[in-house]
Every structure is written in structure tokens, then in C-alpha cells.
Design a protein around this motif. Structure first.
Motif, PDB file in Angstrom:
ATOM      1  N   VAL A 262       0.935  -1.110   0.204  1.00  0.00           N
ATOM      2  CA  VAL A 262      -0.176  -0.090  -0.243  1.00  0.00           C
ATOM      3  C   VAL A 262       0.732   1.359  -0.184  1.00  0.00           C
ATOM      4  N   ARG A 263       1.783   1.066   0.637  1.00  0.00           N
ATOM      5  CA  ARG A 263       3.236   2.235   0.959  1.00  0.00           C
ATOM      6  C   ARG A 263       3.675   2.826  -1.363  1.00  0.00           C
ATOM      7  N   ILE A 264       2.919   2.079  -1.945  1.00  0.00           N
ATOM      8  CA  ILE A 264       3.362   2.715  -2.935  1.00  0.00           C
ATOM      9  C   ILE A 264       3.062   3.189  -3.950  1.00  0.00           C
ATOM     10  N   LEU A 265       1.420   2.990  -3.531  1.00  0.00           N
ATOM     11  CA  LEU A 265      -0.070   3.750  -3.523  1.00  0.00           C
ATOM     12  C   LEU A 265      -0.124   5.450  -3.090  1.00  0.00           C
ATOM     13  N   TYR A 266       0.929   5.563  -2.565  1.00  0.00           N
ATOM     14  CA  TYR A 266       0.989   6.778  -1.923  1.00  0.00           C
ATOM     15  C   TYR A 266       1.813   7.844  -2.801  1.00  0.00           C
ATOM     16  N   ILE A 267       2.068   7.128  -3.507  1.00  0.00           N
ATOM     17  CA  ILE A 267       3.888   7.364  -5.185  1.00  0.00           C
ATOM     18  C   ILE A 267       2.199   7.628  -6.008  1.00  0.00           C
ATOM     19  N   HIS A 268       1.531   6.622  -6.130  1.00  0.00           N
ATOM     20  CA  HIS A 268       0.888   6.071  -7.745  1.00  0.00           C
ATOM     21  C   HIS A 268      -0.131   7.041  -7.176  1.00  0.00           C
ATOM     22  N   VAL A 269      -0.854   7.478  -5.949  1.00  0.00           N
ATOM     23  CA  VAL A 269      -2.000   8.805  -6.545  1.00  0.00           C
ATOM     24  C   VAL A 269      -1.389   9.583  -6.865  1.00  0.00           C
ATOM     25  N   GLY A 270      -0.824  10.208  -6.102  1.00  0.00           N
ATOM     26  CA  GLY A 270       0.091  11.549  -6.177  1.00  0.00           C
ATOM     27  C   GLY A 270       0.506  11.724  -7.553  1.00  0.00           C
ATOM     28  N   THR A 271       1.067  10.797  -7.849  1.00  0.00           N
ATOM     29  CA  THR A 271       1.677  10.622 -10.247  1.00  0.00           C
ATOM     30  C   THR A 271       0.713  11.057 -10.958  1.00  0.00           C
ATOM     31  N   VAL A 272      -0.441  10.484 -10.797  1.00  0.00           N
ATOM     32  CA  VAL A 272      -0.728  10.325 -11.621  1.00  0.00           C
ATOM     33  C   VAL A 272      -1.713  10.910 -11.461  1.00  0.00           C
ATOM     34  N   TRP A 273      -2.410  11.341 -10.276  1.00  0.00           N
ATOM     35  CA  TRP A 273      -3.300  12.617 -10.531  1.00  0.00           C
ATOM     36  C   TRP A 273      -2.585  13.773 -10.686  1.00  0.00           C
ATOM     37  N   ILE A 274      -0.860  14.309 -10.735  1.00  0.00           N
ATOM     38  CA  ILE A 274      -0.274  15.758 -11.304  1.00  0.00           C
ATOM     39  C   ILE A 274      -0.792  14.872 -13.187  1.00  0.00           C
ATOM     40  N   ALA A 275      -0.339  13.562 -13.320  1.00  0.00           N
ATOM     41  CA  ALA A 275      -0.608  13.470 -14.787  1.00  0.00           C
ATOM     42  C   ALA A 275      -2.126  14.435 -15.369  1.00  0.00           C
TER      43      ALA A 275
END
Lengths: 238, 225, 265, 44
Positions: free
Chosen positions: C66-79
């Protein structure tokens, strides 16, 4: 509409290179202006600018009353341009090419036939596919396409290139006819003796700028034949 | 606009009738692609199951070639410039070239479909004919429209051979999906029912409408200097 | 542990060896406003790293992945934000009669950032997918259309790099950006329809996460940190592009002078 | 915990590439800024 072409400090850019570096030129109705100058001086770009093909980067330019800064599209249908390339389709016959280019500007069937006849293409050559023609014959075909367009301003880039003596005579006669019918012609050519005899005025293009050289053989500017330009110096264009 | 479109389409088709580039070069290319698919998949059952997809994939590859050819005609002797200089309505150029491209694509697709019947043992059935024809028409229009649009953009620039696939293939993905599913339904591949195909035709129709309007508006600015 | 090393505050000492610098220090793309954002970005990114990797607990079902999600959600949001900004700026460029290149540069800067974040999104997403689904890639509508978006904007950047005058670049790329807006929903919808008929695995069930407490907080930190980062990158990149264009214009003045001198030889 | 490699890979890739982009933008900005007068920088 005072002048047919009026350029004031016109700059045009190709990529990041200024092909025209502040050109000033005024052409009145009925003139035949010869552009001369070394290769790469900006002759072709000047013609392309006047045809509304090249965007104006700085300065002012008015052609046939259209401001090229704002609507260079509207000038195109009234200008006939013959560039280095002939703009012919290699797989179509001479007659088909002329008919096609005539049709793009709604030229009538008789105008197309007249154009073909004028350049001596009506008979045998008419049904020959363009890829089989010699360079000079292609040039004739391109000129016929131009004649069929009945433009108000003719812009010719090296029209004599590749033509034989008879073709050149026909071209010169055509151009004289066109001006007497009210058209204006700007022609770039290296063939000075031939084009010079034709021209009413010669200007030199150097380094993307224009230098007035001389008036033509009649030594004075010709009387304007168009009705609108009777007051030659009255008012600025644009 | 329509007058210009008809003029250009007639011109393009006449050139094709003379030069026979599509007949003599693109059709054989598409046929060899179909044969190569069979080599790669190496199973009669698989090949006949995926036959509709392979037909459309081969169509896409051929589309790239056809679009390059369609604009090579114009740029060979400066005709693009001449068209612009003649003040020809860009929307008319767009529709005209798309019409000519559509005709060529349609011929190609029919040949590919027949070759799928022969090579992949795809089965045509009477109940699916209407769906099949509608699919062919819609997909052909869609491919021709976007092909012309991005072909026109790529025509005048350096690296056009590589830019065109990069721009074009992602756009035509909905056509590939929609046309493949609809064709499967029409042919009954994998037990699909004819009725399953119609939503996909709807997708193709939306695609055609969007890119028909969008392309007509966008083509002018894209080919302008 | 990775911490952002970005030196965002400008220290005058770094300019001592700059050659053509005028008296005093060279004013670059930084302003007090962007410096504030920059510091806030560093702080929040560091906070994200600490919370995401250390302080937040492992998920009961997913474990540490789940720790990956903290990055993943942020980057996809910015994209997504970045591509939206590109579309809006492109529309604004075409809409406004002034044909302001500022809009074009915002569109270009945003697309560049968006492409980078989309690449990071796909990378993080596939690693997360491997951990939680056992596969790097699923043919889910969202995943697939995201990949298409990535390729589409790479194409957009290729169109921006075609050359020509600034206005030509701006007009051409703005039109391509708006065509991409047509294309993306179509791709998404068609992939969705395609998966809908196959219905092999319902991804949502197995990966549903109820975030609460520190996990939810970490996610918020992530969104704030990446938003600040995006803002900082966008402003600076836009200014760099503006300087590049200005330098091109300066080059044009110089080239014009040279061109005029051709005639005087 | 075998996931740690994946998790670290994601964090390092993200922070690393973002930092690289930021540094690239700053360096490019400084190089260009040195060649331009302040009039061409409307944000100042």
C-alpha cells in the motif's frame, strides 16, 4: 486599394532564419516588376509572402487590399503563383492537370481550353501523362494552369527556366496580354536580357531586402491601366 | 467545400487508376502480412478464432502505407503549396482526400476479408451481412478521416515516416477494437451473436462523427505554415 | 531512503563563475513566490517519504505494498491535472485573439511534466500490480487508456519539436492537443466496453482498500506534496521556455542584421 | 518482507527523476538567464 503590393519593412522567417529582412516594395497595377539578385537573396520568399503562403513576422504587407498580417488566406484566390516546383500531378495528363487547377478556382471549360491553346498544349501534348514530359513541357503545362486561373496578381519564380525559344516568346506575349487586361506581374528571373526587356521596372533583392535599380526600357514608370490607381501617389496603402 | 472535396477525390482516384500503386503494391503487402500472421500464430484454431482482428490489424498497417502514398502525391511536385496558393478550402481538401482514401481502404478490406475466408477459414454468414457491411463502411470512414488528418500534419515535416505511426496508431485504437468485435459478431467467430455487434458499430459511428467534425475544423491550421 | 535533494533556493555564490553575468547576480527563473513553493515542496515531499515509508502502517489486506499507492495516486493525479492544463491552455491559445505564446508555453511545459508523471505512474502502478494482483499489467480500461494517454502526449511533444516559427509551433500543437482531448475519452470508452464484455476478473473487489487514520493522512500529504511540486515545475519550466523563445527572438534580431549586411558586401 | 525492493524502487525512481527534472530546469534556466537582460523576464 492604392497599390497592388505594398510591403513596408516586411520580415519573413523560415525556421529561425530571416529570409526577408525588412523589405520595402510598392507595385502598382499593370506593372511588370522584375526581381533579380543572387541565389538565396529572398526572391522566392518575397513571392511566397505576396501569395499569402509565408507568414509575415514583422512589418506591414498589403496585397490587393488584403492585410497579410491578419488575413493572408483571403488574398490567395486572387493571386496566381508559379513556384520552382510546377505543382503538377505526374500521373495525370497535361489536359487533366490544367482542368484540375482550373477547377480549383472555378475556371470555365473555355478558359481551360484557351489556356491550353495559348501554351501550345491543346493538340498532341494534351493527352500525354506529365511524367513523360520534358522539363520545358512541364513548365509550359504549369504556365497553362496559371493562365487558366485568371489571377489579378501573377507571381512567377523563374518562369523561363527550361523553356525553349518559342515557349519564351509565348510566355512573354502571355504576360503582356495579362497586364493589358489589368493584371500585375512580379517575376523573379536570372535571365536578365529576356526578362529585362519585358519588365517595366527592375528591382534587386539582396540580403532579404529590396533595392530599386532602374525603370524599364521605357525609362519612366508606365501609365497605370487600372481604373482604381489613377492617383498614383495618393494615400498610403493599408 | 463539397465541390472541392469531389474534385480532389476524383483527382486522387484517377491518379490511383493510372498508377495502380495500391493494387500492385499495397494489396500484395497486406496479403503477405496476413500470411505472416499465420506463421506467427502457428495454429489453425487460433488463427480462425482471431481472424477478424488480424484483418483489421492488416488494414491498419496498410492504412499507414496508403496515407503516406496519398500525401506523397501532393508533396512530390509542390502541389500542397499550389493547393494552398490557389486558395482551396482546406476542409474540402480534407474531405476529398479522405473520400479517396476511403474508397481505396474499402477495396483493401474486402480483399483482406476474402483472404481471411480462404487462409484462416473464417465463415461468412447470411444473417451477419448487414452488420458486416455497416461495420466496413463505418470503420473505413473513421480510418480514412483520422488517416487524412494526421497524414496532412505529418506530410510537410521532417521525419514524417516515423511521426505518422506514433500519432495515428493510438488514435485508431477504438476503430481496431470496435471493428474487430463487430466483425466477430457478424461472422459468428467464437460463437458471438449478431446482435452483439451493433453497440460496436455505434462506437464506430461516434468516432466518425467526432473526427469528421474535428478533422474538418483542424485540417486547415495543421497544414498551414 | 530517498529524500528530495533539489536545491531550490538560489544562493548567490553559485553565480560567481557565470560568464556573461552582468553586475550583481543573474536573475533566473526563481522569485520569492516560487522559492516559497519550492521550500514547501521539499518539506512536504520529505514528510511524504517519512509517512509513506515509516509512520503509516501496513494495510491489513495488502501489506506493505500500500505504500506504493502514496506515490502512485499522487503522480497519476498530477498527470491528469497536467494534461488538463495542457488542453485548457491550448484552447485558451486558440480562443484568444492575441495568440499569446504564454498559453502555448504553459501547454508545452505542462505536457512535459505530465509525460514524466505518467511514466512514473505506469512504473509504480505495474510494480504495485505485481504485488497485489501478481501481474505487472492488467487489461483494465483505466490502466490501458492511461498507457494510451502516455503515448498520445509523447506524440504531442514530438509535434511541438517539429520546428518552424513560434506561432506555427503554437497553433499546430494546440490543435493536436485538442484532438487528443477528443481521442482520450473514445479510447477509454472503447477499452471499457471491450473489457466489459470479457469480464474475466473484477479488479475492484480484491484491491479495495479502506484507508483511514495515518494511511489517509499519508495520502493527503502525497496529494499536497505532488501538487506543490507540479506548480513549482510548471512555473519554472514555463519561464525557461519563455527565455528560450526570447533568446530565439534575440537571435532573429542578430540574424536580421547579418542578413541585411549581406547586401552591403 | 520481499516487497521492500519494489517499494523502494518506486520511491527512488519517483524522487530521483523528479529531482533530476527540477535540477535540469534550474540549470537550463540559469544558463538562459545569463544571456538575457532582466527586461525579458517579466516575472521579476
Amino acid at each position: 486599394m492604392d497599390h497592388v503590393v505594398h510591403l513596408s519593412n516586411a520580415v519573413a522567417v523560415l525556421g529561425q532564419f530571416p529570409v526577408l529582412a525588412g523589405a520595402n516594395l510598392t507595385v502598382d497595377r499593370g506593372e511588370i516588376v522584375l526581381l533579380q539578385g543572387p541565389n538565396g537573396a529572398g526572391k522566392t520568399s518575397l513571392l511566397r509572402l505576396c501569395a499569402g503562403l509565408l507568414p509575415l513576422a514583422r512589418g506591414e504587407a498589403t496585397v490587393l487590399g488584403c492585410d497579410l498580417r491578419t488575413n493572408r488566406e483571403s488574398v490567395r484566390s486572387r493571386v496566381g503563383m508559379l513556384g520552382h516546383a510546377n505543382g503538377l500531378y505526374a500521373d495525370l495528363t497535361v489536359a487533366e492537370n490544367v482542368r484540375f487547377w482550373g477547377a480549383t478556382v472555378r475556371a470555365s471549360r473555355s478558359e481551360v481550353t484557351a489556356a491550353l491553346t495559348r501554351m501550345g498544349l491543346a493538340q498532341r501534348l494534351g493527352d500525354v501523362v506529365v511524367s513523360r514530359l520534358s522539363a520545358g513541357q512541364k513548365r509550359r503545362t504549369a504556365l497553362a494552369c496559371l493562365i487558366a486561373r485568371r489571377a489579378e496578381l501573377w507571381l512567377l519564380d523563374e518562369p523561363h527556366a527550361g523553356l525553349d525559344a518559342a515557349g519564351r516568346d509565348e510566355l512573354d506575349a502571355t504576360l503582356r496580354e495579362a497586364t493589358s487586361a489589368g493584371a500585375t506581374i512580379v517575376v523573379a528571373s536570372h535571365e536578365l536580357e529576356r526578362a529585362g526587356a519585358l519588365a517595366t521596372r527592375v528591382v534587386e533583392v539582396v540580403g532579404g531586402q529590396i533595392r530599386e535599380l532602374s525603370s524599364g526600357p521605357e525609362s519612366s514608370r508606365p501609365e497605370s491601366t487600372g481604373p482604381e490607381s489613377t492617383g498614383p501617389e495618393s494615400g498610403e496603402a493599408n | 467545400m463539397l465541390r472541392v472535396a469531389r474534385l480532389l477525390a476524383a483527382k486522387d482516384l484517377r491518379i490511383e487508376a493510372r498508377s495502380r500503386i495500391v493494387t500492385n503494391q499495397v494489396l500484395p503487402f497486406a496479403a503477405i502480412v496476413m500470411v505472416m500472421f499465420a506463421f506467427a500464430l502457428n495454429s489453425d484454431a487460433v488463427v480462425s478464432r482471431v481472424a477478424p482482428g488480424l484483418v483489421w490489424l492488416a488494414t491498419l498497417f496498410s492504412l499507414l502505407v496508403l496515407v503516406q502514398r496519398a500525401f506523397a502525391i501532393e508533396s512530390a511536385d509542390g502541389a500542397t503549396d499550389a493547393l494552398r496558393a490557389a486558395g482551396v478550402d482546406p476542409a474540402g481538401i480534407f474531405l476529398g482526400k479522405a473520400m479517396a482514401l476511403a474508397v481505396q481502404l474499402a477495396v483493401l478490406e474486402i480483399v483482406l476479408l476474402l483472404s481471411a475466408v480462404v487462409l484462416y477459414r473464417a465463415q461468412l454468414r447470411l444473417s451477419g451481412v448487414v452488420l458486416l457491411v455497416t461495420t466496413l463502411v463505418a470503420a473505413t470512414c473513421g480510418l480514412a478521416l483520422v488517416g487524412t488528418l494526421y497524414g496532412g500534419l505529418a506530410a510537410g515535416v521532417r521525419g514524417r515516416e516515423t511521426l505518422l505511426p506514433l500519432l495515428l496508431l493510438p488514435v485508431v485504437a477504438p476503430v481496431l477494437i470496435g471493428a474487430t468485435r463487430a466483425t466477430e459478431a457478424a461472422l459468428g467467430t467464437g460463437g458471438a451473436a449478431v446482435a452483439d455487434g451493433w453497440p460496436w458499430v455505434g462506437l464506430l459511428a461516434v468516432f466518425v462523427a467526432l473526427f469528421g467534425v474535428g478533422g474538418t475544423l483542424a485540417f486547415g491550421p495543421l497544414i498551414e505554415e | 531512503m530517498a529524500t528530495p535533494k533539489t536545491q531550490i533556493t538560489d544562493s548567490p555564490a553559485e553565480y560567481s563563475d557565470t560568464k556573461r553575468a552582468p553586475l550583481g547576480r543573474v536573475r533566473s527563473t526563481g522569485t520569492p513566490f516560487t522559492r516559497t513553493i519550492g521550500i514547501a515542496t521539499i518539506v512536504s515531499m520529505a514528510t511524504l517519504a517519512v509517512f509513506g515509508l515509516v509512520l503509516s502502517p501496513a494495510d491489513v489486506r495488502q501489506g506493505d505494498s500500500v505504500r506504493i499507492l502514496y506515490i502512485h495516486v499522487g503522480t497519476v493525479w498530477i498527470a491528469y491535472v497536467a494534461f488538463t492544463v495542457t488542453a485548457v491552455s491550448s484552447a485558451a491559445y486558440l480562443w484568444k485573439r492575441t495568440r499569446s505564446l504564454t498559453w502555448d508555453r504553459f501547454a508545452g511545459a505542462s505536457a512535459e511534466i505530465g509525460v514524466l508523471f505518467m511514466a512514473l505512474t505506469l512504473f509504480a502502478g505495474s510494480l504495485w500490480g505485481r504485488l497485489s494482483w501478481g501481474k505487472f499489467w492488467v487489461w483494465d480500461a483505466r490502466v490501458t487508456s492511461t498507457a494510451f494517454m502516455f503515448i498520445t502526449y509523447i506524440g504531442y511533444l514530438a509535434v511541438r519539436g517539429l520546428g518552424g516559427s513560434h506561432q506555427q509551433r503554437a497553433k499546430r500543437s494546440a490543435v493536436v492537443a485538442l484532438l487528443a482531448v477528443l481521442q482520450i475519452p473514445l479510447v477509454h470508452f472503447s477499452v471499457k466496453l471491450w473489457r466489459g464484455l470479457h469480464q474475466d476478473s473484477s479488479v475492484a473487489d480484491r484491491t479495495h482498500v479502506t484507508l483511514q487514520g495515518l494511511m489517509l493522512f499519508s495520502l493527503f500529504v502525497s496529494l499536497i506534496a505532488f501538487s506543490l511540486l507540479y506548480l513549482w515545475l510548471l512555473i519554472h519550466r514555463q519561464r525557461v521556455l519563455a527565455m528560450q523563445d526570447a533568446l530565439d527572438d534575440k537571435g532573429l534580431d542578430y540574424a536580421l542584421q547579418q542578413r541585411r549586411d549581406e547586401g552591403d558586401l | 518482507m520481499e516487497d521492500i525492493g519494489f517499494i523502494l524502487a518506486v520511491y527512488i525512481a519517483t524522487f530521483g527523476s523528479v529531482t533530476a527534472l527540477a535540477l535540469f530546469i534550474l540549470r537550463r534556466g540559469r544558463r538562459l538567464a545569463a544571456q538575457l537582460p532582466d527586461e525579458d523576464k517579466p516575472w521579476i
